[in-house]
Design a protein around this motif. Structure first.
Motif, PDB file in Angstrom:
ATOM      1  N   HIS A  19       0.838  -1.205   0.000  1.00  0.00           N
ATOM      2  CA  HIS A  19       0.000   0.000   0.000  1.00  0.00           C
ATOM      3  C   HIS A  19       0.874   1.256   0.000  1.00  0.00           C
ATOM      4  CE1 HIS A  19       0.950   0.007   4.302  1.00  0.00           C
ATOM      5  NE2 HIS A  19       0.448   1.235   4.388  1.00  0.00           N
ATOM      6  N   LEU A  20       2.169   1.089   0.297  1.00  0.00           N
ATOM      7  CA  LEU A  20       3.096   2.213   0.314  1.00  0.00           C
ATOM      8  C   LEU A  20       3.957   2.278  -0.948  1.00  0.00           C
ATOM      9  CD1 LEU A  20       4.387   1.860   3.987  1.00  0.00           C
ATOM     10  CD2 LEU A  20       2.720   3.529   3.131  1.00  0.00           C
ATOM     11  N   LYS A  21       4.211   1.144  -1.576  1.00  0.00           N
ATOM     12  CA  LYS A  21       5.111   1.085  -2.723  1.00  0.00           C
ATOM     13  C   LYS A  21       4.699  -0.086  -3.606  1.00  0.00           C
ATOM     14  CE  LYS A  21       8.495   0.471   0.165  1.00  0.00           C
ATOM     15  NZ  LYS A  21       9.829   0.258   0.789  1.00  0.00           N
ATOM     16  N   PRO A  22       5.099  -0.086  -4.879  1.00  0.00           N
ATOM     17  CA  PRO A  22       4.803  -1.243  -5.723  1.00  0.00           C
ATOM     18  C   PRO A  22       5.571  -2.467  -5.224  1.00  0.00           C
ATOM     19  CG  PRO A  22       6.243   0.305  -6.874  1.00  0.00           C
ATOM     20  CD  PRO A  22       5.798   0.988  -5.616  1.00  0.00           C
ATOM     21  N   LYS A  23       4.976  -3.621  -5.383  1.00  0.00           N
ATOM     22  CA  LYS A  23       5.559  -4.859  -4.860  1.00  0.00           C
ATOM     23  C   LYS A  23       7.015  -5.066  -5.290  1.00  0.00           C
ATOM     24  CE  LYS A  23       4.440  -9.790  -4.513  1.00  0.00           C
ATOM     25  NZ  LYS A  23       3.516 -10.839  -5.028  1.00  0.00           N
ATOM     26  N   PRO A  24       7.378  -4.812  -6.564  1.00  0.00           N
ATOM     27  CA  PRO A  24       8.778  -5.016  -6.958  1.00  0.00           C
ATOM     28  C   PRO A  24       9.767  -4.099  -6.243  1.00  0.00           C
ATOM     29  CG  PRO A  24       7.363  -5.001  -8.882  1.00  0.00           C
ATOM     30  CD  PRO A  24       6.527  -4.528  -7.732  1.00  0.00           C
ATOM     31  N   MET A  25       9.260  -3.058  -5.568  1.00  0.00           N
ATOM     32  CA  MET A  25      10.139  -2.149  -4.841  1.00  0.00           C
ATOM     33  C   MET A  25      10.270  -2.509  -3.371  1.00  0.00           C
ATOM     34  SD  MET A  25      11.352  -0.212  -7.100  1.00  0.00           S
ATOM     35  CE  MET A  25      12.183   0.990  -6.061  1.00  0.00           C
ATOM     36  N   ILE A  60       9.061   3.480  -9.227  1.00  0.00           N
ATOM     37  CA  ILE A  60      10.085   2.722  -9.949  1.00  0.00           C
ATOM     38  C   ILE A  60      10.886   3.673 -10.831  1.00  0.00           C
ATOM     39  CG2 ILE A  60      10.517   0.847 -11.578  1.00  0.00           C
ATOM     40  CD1 ILE A  60       7.954  -0.481 -10.612  1.00  0.00           C
ATOM     41  N   LYS A  61      10.199   4.602 -11.490  1.00  0.00           N
ATOM     42  CA  LYS A  61      10.888   5.574 -12.342  1.00  0.00           C
ATOM     43  C   LYS A  61      11.817   6.455 -11.512  1.00  0.00           C
ATOM     44  CE  LYS A  61       7.257   5.696 -15.858  1.00  0.00           C
ATOM     45  NZ  LYS A  61       6.235   6.523 -16.546  1.00  0.00           N
ATOM     46  N   GLU A  62      11.360   6.889 -10.345  1.00  0.00           N
ATOM     47  CA  GLU A  62      12.188   7.731  -9.485  1.00  0.00           C
ATOM     48  C   GLU A  62      13.417   6.965  -8.985  1.00  0.00           C
ATOM     49  OE1 GLU A  62       9.406   8.877  -6.527  1.00  0.00           O
ATOM     50  OE2 GLU A  62       8.407  10.375  -7.788  1.00  0.00           O
ATOM     51  N   TYR A  63      13.245   5.690  -8.713  1.00  0.00           N
ATOM     52  CA  TYR A  63      14.368   4.867  -8.243  1.00  0.00           C
ATOM     53  C   TYR A  63      15.480   4.844  -9.277  1.00  0.00           C
ATOM     54  CZ  TYR A  63      17.008   0.648  -6.977  1.00  0.00           C
ATOM     55  OH  TYR A  63      18.005  -0.245  -6.678  1.00  0.00           O
ATOM     56  N   PHE A  64      15.130   4.623 -10.536  1.00  0.00           N
ATOM     57  CA  PHE A  64      16.155   4.554 -11.573  1.00  0.00           C
ATOM     58  C   PHE A  64      16.671   5.938 -11.966  1.00  0.00           C
ATOM     59  CE2 PHE A  64      14.256   0.340 -12.126  1.00  0.00           C
ATOM     60  CZ  PHE A  64      15.409  -0.426 -12.098  1.00  0.00           C
ATOM     61  N   ALA A  65      15.823   6.959 -11.850  1.00  0.00           N
ATOM     62  CA  ALA A  65      16.281   8.314 -12.146  1.00  0.00           C
ATOM     63  C   ALA A  65      17.381   8.739 -11.188  1.00  0.00           C
ATOM     64  CB  ALA A  65      15.108   9.292 -12.074  1.00  0.00           C
ATOM     65  N   ASP A  66      17.295   8.285  -9.941  1.00  0.00           N
ATOM     66  CA  ASP A  66      18.264   8.666  -8.914  1.00  0.00           C
ATOM     67  C   ASP A  66      19.271   7.557  -8.606  1.00  0.00           C
ATOM     68  OD1 ASP A  66      17.050  11.155  -8.599  1.00  0.00           O
ATOM     69  OD2 ASP A  66      15.637  10.371  -7.111  1.00  0.00           O
ATOM     70  N   TYR A  67      19.249   6.475  -9.382  1.00  0.00           N
ATOM     71  CA  TYR A  67      20.072   5.302  -9.063  1.00  0.00           C
ATOM     72  C   TYR A  67      21.559   5.646  -8.984  1.00  0.00           C
ATOM     73  CZ  TYR A  67      21.781   0.482  -9.219  1.00  0.00           C
ATOM     74  OH  TYR A  67      22.405  -0.696  -8.926  1.00  0.00           O
ATOM     75  N   TYR A  68      22.050   6.399  -9.973  1.00  0.00           N
ATOM     76  CA  TYR A  68      23.469   6.743 -10.020  1.00  0.00           C
ATOM     77  C   TYR A  68      23.879   7.535  -8.780  1.00  0.00           C
ATOM     78  CZ  TYR A  68      27.838   8.768 -11.824  1.00  0.00           C
ATOM     79  OH  TYR A  68      29.134   9.152 -11.993  1.00  0.00           O
ATOM     80  N   LEU A  98      11.315   2.062 -19.011  1.00  0.00           N
ATOM     81  CA  LEU A  98      10.189   1.985 -18.087  1.00  0.00           C
ATOM     82  C   LEU A  98       8.921   2.400 -18.816  1.00  0.00           C
ATOM     83  CD1 LEU A  98      12.223   3.718 -15.312  1.00  0.00           C
ATOM     84  CD2 LEU A  98      11.462   1.354 -15.186  1.00  0.00           C
ATOM     85  N   VAL A  99       7.934   1.510 -18.855  1.00  0.00           N
ATOM     86  CA  VAL A  99       6.732   1.728 -19.652  1.00  0.00           C
ATOM     87  C   VAL A  99       5.501   1.684 -18.749  1.00  0.00           C
ATOM     88  CG1 VAL A  99       5.393   0.991 -21.654  1.00  0.00           C
ATOM     89  CG2 VAL A  99       7.872   0.587 -21.592  1.00  0.00           C
ATOM     90  N   ASP A 100       4.682   2.713 -18.810  1.00  0.00           N
ATOM     91  CA  ASP A 100       3.418   2.728 -18.079  1.00  0.00           C
ATOM     92  C   ASP A 100       2.423   1.867 -18.841  1.00  0.00           C
ATOM     93  OD1 ASP A 100       1.109   3.177 -16.692  1.00  0.00           O
ATOM     94  OD2 ASP A 100       1.111   5.353 -16.916  1.00  0.00           O
ATOM     95  N   THR A 101       2.125   0.682 -18.326  1.00  0.00           N
ATOM     96  CA  THR A 101       1.231  -0.241 -19.017  1.00  0.00           C
ATOM     97  C   THR A 101      -0.170  -0.267 -18.412  1.00  0.00           C
ATOM     98  OG1 THR A 101       2.102  -2.077 -17.670  1.00  0.00           O
ATOM     99  CG2 THR A 101       3.102  -1.712 -19.850  1.00  0.00           C
ATOM    100  N   GLY A 102      -0.477   0.718 -17.554  1.00  0.00           N
ATOM    101  CA  GLY A 102      -1.819   0.832 -17.014  1.00  0.00           C
ATOM    102  C   GLY A 102      -1.949   0.315 -15.598  1.00  0.00           C
ATOM    103  N   LEU A 103      -2.873   0.901 -14.865  1.00  0.00           N
ATOM    104  CA  LEU A 103      -3.045   0.552 -13.458  1.00  0.00           C
ATOM    105  C   LEU A 103      -3.636  -0.837 -13.270  1.00  0.00           C
ATOM    106  CD1 LEU A 103      -2.986   1.284 -10.457  1.00  0.00           C
ATOM    107  CD2 LEU A 103      -5.219   2.394 -10.759  1.00  0.00           C
ATOM    108  N   ASN A 104      -4.684  -1.147 -14.033  1.00  0.00           N
ATOM    109  CA  ASN A 104      -5.415  -2.395 -13.825  1.00  0.00           C
ATOM    110  C   ASN A 104      -5.181  -3.431 -14.917  1.00  0.00           C
ATOM    111  OD1 ASN A 104      -6.827  -1.451 -11.420  1.00  0.00           O
ATOM    112  ND2 ASN A 104      -7.975  -0.112 -12.814  1.00  0.00           N
ATOM    113  N   THR A 105      -4.199  -3.205 -15.769  1.00  0.00           N
ATOM    114  CA  THR A 105      -3.939  -4.109 -16.876  1.00  0.00           C
ATOM    115  C   THR A 105      -3.396  -5.442 -16.373  1.00  0.00           C
ATOM    116  OG1 THR A 105      -3.331  -2.154 -18.160  1.00  0.00           O
ATOM    117  CG2 THR A 105      -2.828  -4.293 -19.134  1.00  0.00           C
ATOM    118  N   GLN A 106      -3.914  -6.532 -16.956  1.00  0.00           N
ATOM    119  CA  GLN A 106      -3.441  -7.867 -16.602  1.00  0.00           C
ATOM    120  C   GLN A 106      -2.135  -8.184 -17.341  1.00  0.00           C
ATOM    121  OE1 GLN A 106      -4.840  -9.766 -14.230  1.00  0.00           O
ATOM    122  NE2 GLN A 106      -6.427  -8.239 -13.851  1.00  0.00           N
ATOM    123  N   THR A 107      -1.527  -9.318 -17.013  1.00  0.00           N
ATOM    124  CA  THR A 107      -0.185  -9.635 -17.491  1.00  0.00           C
ATOM    125  C   THR A 107      -0.060  -9.665 -19.014  1.00  0.00           C
ATOM    126  OG1 THR A 107      -0.751 -11.963 -17.133  1.00  0.00           O
ATOM    127  CG2 THR A 107       0.523 -10.862 -15.410  1.00  0.00           C
TER     128      THR A 107
END
Length: 262
Positions: A19-25, A60-68, A98-107
């Motif tokens: 609820h705070l971050k996307p699962k992959p993060m 996720i986008k912010e993570y990679f934008a600031d990764y360096y 990084l591609v925005d593929t939609g909030l509710n889009t299935q796999t």
């Protein structure tokens, strides 16, 4: 060869953190599980990633934008026109789209929506919430020799997942069964290889689920192969799963940690 990672789901079964971050993060050690997956693929020479974002994808986008910056030693000198000096940095040989593929889009819909970034070539696909010590070179070698449209990695974790039916030779998926009690059945553990022809089985509609009609159709047509992996595999569905992964990482026993520290 590009690696497509599905990273857009809601992660409702680990909602304490999702609820705070996307699962992959969600982190293992100090790094998101997405980072662990990418480091694993990169250790086999796969450095070009296409990440399917959705729920809280901006994080996720912010993570990679600031990764360096985050991975470097830095001096900020405010007395010298706000000068920033990088002393030591850790660079990855990665190219990340990084591609925005939609909030509710299935796999299936998410994969279809990144088709234009694949370039009409075979590609690797996995989920953004699982790690393994699978031999990616052997997986790719079997796929190329098989002539299948898709080869998925079959694992045997227990009885709470849907089961794959195999042909007599044990090399082709012939169908799917609903969740069953533990009976030695194989399930789809991700870590897939796909030919570009797979896009003809997919739709960009939100409701297209890769693991349903697309893979079931390929199975009926004899075009879905399986690479059997009997080593380590673990998804992060729950806090208990995360706790196990944290323990493995913290104890230095993480089977997926095959890269050298830099």
């Amino acid at each position: 060869m590009k690696v497509v990672i599905l990273a857009g789901g809601l992660g409702t079964r680990i909602s304490e953190e999702s609820h705070l971050k996307p699962k992959p993060m969600i982190t293992i050690g100090e790094q998101p599980i997405l980072w662990h997956i990418m480091k694993y693929y990169s250790s086999f020479g796969f450095h070009d990633f296409v990440i399917c974002c959705g729920y809280k994808g901006h994080m996720i986008k912010e993570y990679f934008a600031d990764y360096y910056l985050y991975r470097s030693d830095v001096t900020f000198d405010f007395s010298a026109e706000n000068r920033m000096t990088i002393h030591q940095n850790i660079a990855e040989p990665w190219r990340v789209t990084l591609v925005d593929t939609g909030l509710n889009t299935q796999t299936g819909g998410r994969v279809k929506r990144v088709e234009k970034y694949i370039g009409g070539e075979p590609f690797l696909l996995t989920y953004g919430d699982g790690v393994s010590d699978i031999d990616l070179d052997a997986l790719l070698e079997q796929h190329r020799a098989s002539g299948k449209t898709v080869t998925l990695t079959g694992i045997q974790p227990g009885g709470r997942f849907g089961v794959l039916d195999l042909d007599e030779a044990g090399t082709t998926v012939s169908g799917f069964r609903e969740k069953a009690k533990e009976d030695g059945g194989w399930i789809n553990g991700g870590f897939m290889v796909m030919e570009p022809e797979v896009f003809g089985y997919l739709s960009s509609e939100e409701g297209c689920i890769l693991e349903r009609a697309p893979l079931e159709t390929l199975a009926r047509e004899g075009k879905l192969g399986i690479y059997k992996h009997d080593g380590f595999w673990q998804c992060m569905d729950t806090q208990r799963d995360r706790g196990r992964l944290e323990w493995l990482w913290g104890s230095g026993r993480a089977p997926w940690k095959v890269w050298e520290e830099t």
